[in-house]
Scaffold this motif. Structure first.
Motif, PDB file in Angstrom:
ATOM      1  N   ILE B  63      -8.516 -76.574  39.530  1.00 47.29           N
ATOM      2  CA  ILE B  63      -9.116 -75.244  39.349  1.00 47.29           C
ATOM      3  C   ILE B  63     -10.204 -75.384  38.282  1.00 47.29           C
ATOM      4  CG2 ILE B  63      -8.621 -72.802  38.901  1.00 47.29           C
ATOM      5  CD1 ILE B  63      -6.861 -73.982  41.121  1.00 47.29           C
ATOM      6  N   PRO B  64     -11.464 -75.214  38.660  1.00 44.05           N
ATOM      7  CA  PRO B  64     -12.525 -75.351  37.653  1.00 44.05           C
ATOM      8  C   PRO B  64     -12.326 -74.344  36.521  1.00 44.05           C
ATOM      9  CG  PRO B  64     -13.439 -75.193  39.876  1.00 44.05           C
ATOM     10  CD  PRO B  64     -11.984 -74.880  39.985  1.00 44.05           C
ATOM     11  N   MET B  65     -12.575 -74.790  35.291  1.00 49.62           N
ATOM     12  CA  MET B  65     -12.380 -73.920  34.124  1.00 49.62           C
ATOM     13  C   MET B  65     -13.278 -72.688  34.174  1.00 49.62           C
ATOM     14  SD  MET B  65     -10.062 -74.813  31.937  1.00 49.62           S
ATOM     15  CE  MET B  65     -10.484 -74.392  30.224  1.00 49.62           C
ATOM     16  N   ARG B  66     -14.526 -72.906  34.556  1.00 47.30           N
ATOM     17  CA  ARG B  66     -15.464 -71.781  34.573  1.00 47.30           C
ATOM     18  C   ARG B  66     -15.701 -71.366  36.012  1.00 47.30           C
ATOM     19  NH1 ARG B  66     -18.046 -71.137  29.918  1.00 47.30           N
ATOM     20  NH2 ARG B  66     -17.627 -72.687  28.302  1.00 47.30           N
ATOM     21  N   ILE B  67     -14.882 -70.442  36.486  1.00 45.70           N
ATOM     22  CA  ILE B  67     -15.068 -69.973  37.848  1.00 45.70           C
ATOM     23  C   ILE B  67     -15.772 -68.633  37.812  1.00 45.70           C
ATOM     24  CG2 ILE B  67     -13.205 -71.229  38.987  1.00 45.70           C
ATOM     25  CD1 ILE B  67     -11.464 -68.765  38.552  1.00 45.70           C
ATOM     26  N   GLU B  68     -16.717 -68.489  38.744  1.00 40.09           N
ATOM     27  CA  GLU B  68     -17.481 -67.241  38.809  1.00 40.09           C
ATOM     28  C   GLU B  68     -16.646 -66.160  39.483  1.00 40.09           C
ATOM     29  OE1 GLU B  68     -20.428 -66.849  37.300  1.00 40.09           O
ATOM     30  OE2 GLU B  68     -20.016 -68.894  36.611  1.00 40.09           O
ATOM     31  N   ARG B  69     -15.929 -66.558  40.531  1.00 42.71           N
ATOM     32  CA  ARG B  69     -15.121 -65.577  41.230  1.00 42.71           C
ATOM     33  C   ARG B  69     -13.667 -65.763  40.826  1.00 42.71           C
ATOM     34  NH1 ARG B  69     -15.314 -66.319  47.022  1.00 42.71           N
ATOM     35  NH2 ARG B  69     -15.409 -68.506  46.426  1.00 42.71           N
ATOM     36  N   PHE B  70     -12.886 -64.730  41.055  1.00 33.94           N
ATOM     37  CA  PHE B  70     -11.489 -64.743  40.651  1.00 33.94           C
ATOM     38  C   PHE B  70     -10.660 -64.276  41.816  1.00 33.94           C
ATOM     39  CE2 PHE B  70      -7.923 -64.499  37.915  1.00 33.94           C
ATOM     40  CZ  PHE B  70      -7.296 -63.293  38.084  1.00 33.94           C
ATOM     41  N   PRO B  71      -9.829 -65.055  42.393  1.00 35.02           N
ATOM     42  CA  PRO B  71      -9.567 -66.472  42.123  1.00 35.02           C
ATOM     43  C   PRO B  71     -10.554 -67.384  42.869  1.00 35.02           C
ATOM     44  CG  PRO B  71      -8.139 -65.735  43.849  1.00 35.02           C
ATOM     45  CD  PRO B  71      -8.976 -64.544  43.461  1.00 35.02           C
ATOM     46  N   ALA B  72     -10.333 -68.665  42.749  1.00 33.03           N
ATOM     47  CA  ALA B  72     -11.227 -69.660  43.338  1.00 33.03           C
ATOM     48  C   ALA B  72     -10.838 -69.887  44.795  1.00 33.03           C
ATOM     49  CB  ALA B  72     -11.126 -70.954  42.537  1.00 33.03           C
ATOM     50  N   GLN B  73     -11.326 -68.974  45.657  1.00 29.37           N
ATOM     51  CA  GLN B  73     -10.889 -68.986  47.067  1.00 29.37           C
ATOM     52  C   GLN B  73     -11.106 -70.324  47.765  1.00 29.37           C
ATOM     53  OE1 GLN B  73      -9.107 -66.760  48.058  1.00 29.37           O
ATOM     54  NE2 GLN B  73      -9.589 -64.953  46.853  1.00 29.37           N
ATOM     55  N   ASP B  74     -12.262 -70.925  47.535  1.00 28.77           N
ATOM     56  CA  ASP B  74     -12.547 -72.158  48.274  1.00 28.77           C
ATOM     57  C   ASP B  74     -11.626 -73.303  47.850  1.00 28.77           C
ATOM     58  OD1 ASP B  74     -13.729 -71.985  45.834  1.00 28.77           O
ATOM     59  OD2 ASP B  74     -15.659 -72.852  46.433  1.00 28.77           O
ATOM     60  N   VAL B  75     -11.226 -73.298  46.585  1.00 27.33           N
ATOM     61  CA  VAL B  75     -10.279 -74.320  46.120  1.00 27.33           C
ATOM     62  C   VAL B  75      -8.952 -74.190  46.870  1.00 27.33           C
ATOM     63  CG1 VAL B  75      -8.894 -75.107  44.161  1.00 27.33           C
ATOM     64  CG2 VAL B  75     -11.316 -74.517  43.829  1.00 27.33           C
ATOM     65  N   TYR B  76      -8.472 -72.954  46.996  1.00 28.03           N
ATOM     66  CA  TYR B  76      -7.186 -72.754  47.679  1.00 28.03           C
ATOM     67  C   TYR B  76      -7.300 -72.960  49.178  1.00 28.03           C
ATOM     68  CZ  TYR B  76      -5.435 -71.317  43.189  1.00 28.03           C
ATOM     69  OH  TYR B  76      -5.069 -71.320  41.883  1.00 28.03           O
ATOM     70  N   ASP B  77      -8.465 -72.630  49.752  1.00 25.49           N
ATOM     71  CA  ASP B  77      -8.673 -72.917  51.178  1.00 25.49           C
ATOM     72  C   ASP B  77      -8.531 -74.420  51.433  1.00 25.49           C
ATOM     73  OD1 ASP B  77      -9.146 -70.264  51.786  1.00 25.49           O
ATOM     74  OD2 ASP B  77     -11.331 -70.444  51.761  1.00 25.49           O
ATOM     75  N   ALA B  78      -9.190 -75.206  50.600  1.00 31.41           N
ATOM     76  CA  ALA B  78      -9.170 -76.667  50.778  1.00 31.41           C
ATOM     77  C   ALA B  78      -7.767 -77.217  50.527  1.00 31.41           C
ATOM     78  CB  ALA B  78     -10.179 -77.328  49.838  1.00 31.41           C
ATOM     79  N   ALA B  79      -7.098 -76.714  49.468  1.00 30.69           N
ATOM     80  CA  ALA B  79      -5.748 -77.199  49.151  1.00 30.69           C
ATOM     81  C   ALA B  79      -4.782 -76.858  50.282  1.00 30.69           C
ATOM     82  CB  ALA B  79      -5.272 -76.589  47.835  1.00 30.69           C
ATOM     83  N   ALA B  80      -4.895 -75.644  50.823  1.00 31.91           N
ATOM     84  CA  ALA B  80      -4.004 -75.224  51.909  1.00 31.91           C
ATOM     85  C   ALA B  80      -4.186 -76.141  53.118  1.00 31.91           C
ATOM     86  CB  ALA B  80      -4.278 -73.767  52.286  1.00 31.91           C
ATOM     87  N   LYS B  81      -5.417 -76.535  53.373  1.00 30.95           N
ATOM     88  CA  LYS B  81      -5.694 -77.417  54.506  1.00 30.95           C
ATOM     89  C   LYS B  81      -5.023 -78.789  54.292  1.00 30.95           C
ATOM     90  CE  LYS B  81      -9.709 -78.693  57.275  1.00 30.95           C
ATOM     91  NZ  LYS B  81     -11.182 -78.774  57.313  1.00 30.95           N
ATOM     92  N   THR B  82      -5.139 -79.292  53.089  1.00 28.07           N
ATOM     93  CA  THR B  82      -4.505 -80.578  52.759  1.00 28.07           C
ATOM     94  C   THR B  82      -2.986 -80.501  52.922  1.00 28.07           C
ATOM     95  OG1 THR B  82      -6.257 -80.985  51.147  1.00 28.07           O
ATOM     96  CG2 THR B  82      -4.286 -82.360  50.967  1.00 28.07           C
ATOM     97  N   LEU B  83      -2.401 -79.442  52.381  1.00 25.88           N
ATOM     98  CA  LEU B  83      -0.942 -79.315  52.476  1.00 25.88           C
ATOM     99  C   LEU B  83      -0.501 -79.066  53.920  1.00 25.88           C
ATOM    100  CD1 LEU B  83       0.040 -77.271  49.276  1.00 25.88           C
ATOM    101  CD2 LEU B  83      -0.584 -79.682  49.522  1.00 25.88           C
TER     102      LEU B  83
END
Lengths: 234, 234
Positions: B63-83
């Motif tokens: 999770i990048p420390m300085r995120i512009e949006r809350f929460p970091a949707q693209d991070v969770y999209d990518a993580a969900a795909k991996t899992l």
């Protein structure tokens, strides 16, 4: 050297939800106290049963079912006196607590009587609050959402005021208040967001929409109300 | 047969406050995911470190420390795909969660993306809420007392409305909001009932009256406000 009074949270009921620390403290205990009904099994003891050493001294603190006053001051006065004798002799005392000792727990009645004279350590436990959220598979609260925790015996006016904002809420100690709470939640238009959980994490767990809840609820039952949108901005 | 997604609460920080069930699931895991900062150690991983099998696949969700949006949707999209790839292959995935997965936890972002397609099991954990009450050695709430749980980033007006009734309260995620919260609590005349806790259950724990709190607070810090009288009728 006096002994230490340990208030040990056991979690909501499934013995596997005990913490490693609770397991260690109970396994090594010489003196173990716990609340118990005047007939039948102690729920706290039943959670820890497999871990209690066979040679430990057990001190049930018997809370009469039908007490006129709330809480049973004389029962805790007597129990504190018994535990103080062990502590004064330099023996640690483990008090078994359902859930968490400082979350609507009866441990506070011993704590307020003994903490001035003896060292006290509290081992927090998993509360029924998050166990019920796990049971219905829905986040309890998210992001910057407030959460109201409300005992079911509160008067209607106070419950209404605290529920009307639309925030997430958990109503504890539902028991005989279920019919009244159901009516109040329906009046507020919140029934479709409300879930009913009893015996969380135990084999007889119920986790269902409030609309499907039975007529009679046990004391350890809860109503969870989702906030306006648990996934808002999600 | 698809794998099961496990959201596993680790408790507030002390590894001994992990539950026996969390310990069992992590010990046996083949795939372990956890939130991690873009530099430095994952707090969740640090709690479970001694239990993680050396041959488990580890998937940090950065999770990048300085995120512009809350929460970091693209991070969770990518993580969900991996899992999802592991789950589809029939492998269980354990997601490590600080505290409890459904109590202000980031697990919900994976849950909402994966729960429709895969079985999910949530293992509740000890929350920082009761760990902080244990740290200050004061009951969080008693008898039929309501408890308000309030994220510190809420606007002043909402905090003021929810605190002014005199009920017990816990303000979470204090961090950079500490100066503003301190002023607000002082305005409401509640400073003498307020405690400040940071790093609960960790070696660097602070548990002090709010009046003695430092100028700068970490994100994982909390203010607890006692109800009008925690021992009323006690």
């Amino acid at each position: 050297m006096t002994g230490t009074l340990h208030g040990v949270g056991l979690g909501p009921g499934d013995p596997e939800l005990m913490t490693l620390r609770a397991h260690r403290l109970i396994s090594a205990a010489q003196v173990i106290a716990y609340p118990a009904p005047d007939s039948g099994e102690s729920f706290a003891r039943s959670i820890a049963a497999a871990v209690i050493p066979t040679d430990a001294e057990e001190i049930p603190i018997v809370i009469p079912m039908r007490i006129e006053r709330f809480p049973a001051q004389d029962v805790y006065d007597a129990a504190a006196k018994t535990l103080a004798a062990r502590l004064s002799a330099g023996v640690d005392v483990v008090v078994l607590c359902e859930g968490d000792p400082f979350f609507y727990g009866s441990f506070m009645y011993l704590f307020e009587r003994l903490a001035r004279d003896f060292p006290v350590e509290v081992t927090p436990g998993v509360t029924s609050l998050t166990a019920c959220a796990a049971a219905i598979q829905r986040p309890l609260c998210a992001r910057n959402e407030p959460l109201s925790i409300l005992p079911g015996p509160l008067p209607d006016a106070e419950l209404r005021a605290r529920l009307s904002g639309g925030a997430a809420a958990a109503i504890m100690k539902v028991g005989r208040h279920l019919p009244r709470l159901r009516t109040l939640i329906e009046d507020l238009g919140l029934t479709n967001r409300a879930s009913y959980v009893s015996h969380a994490t135990l084999p007889n767990q119920a986790a269902i929409p409030l609309a499907q809840a039975p007529e009679a609820a046990p004391y350890f039952s809860m109503i969870l109300i989702a906030g306006s949108d648990p996934y808002a901005n999600g």
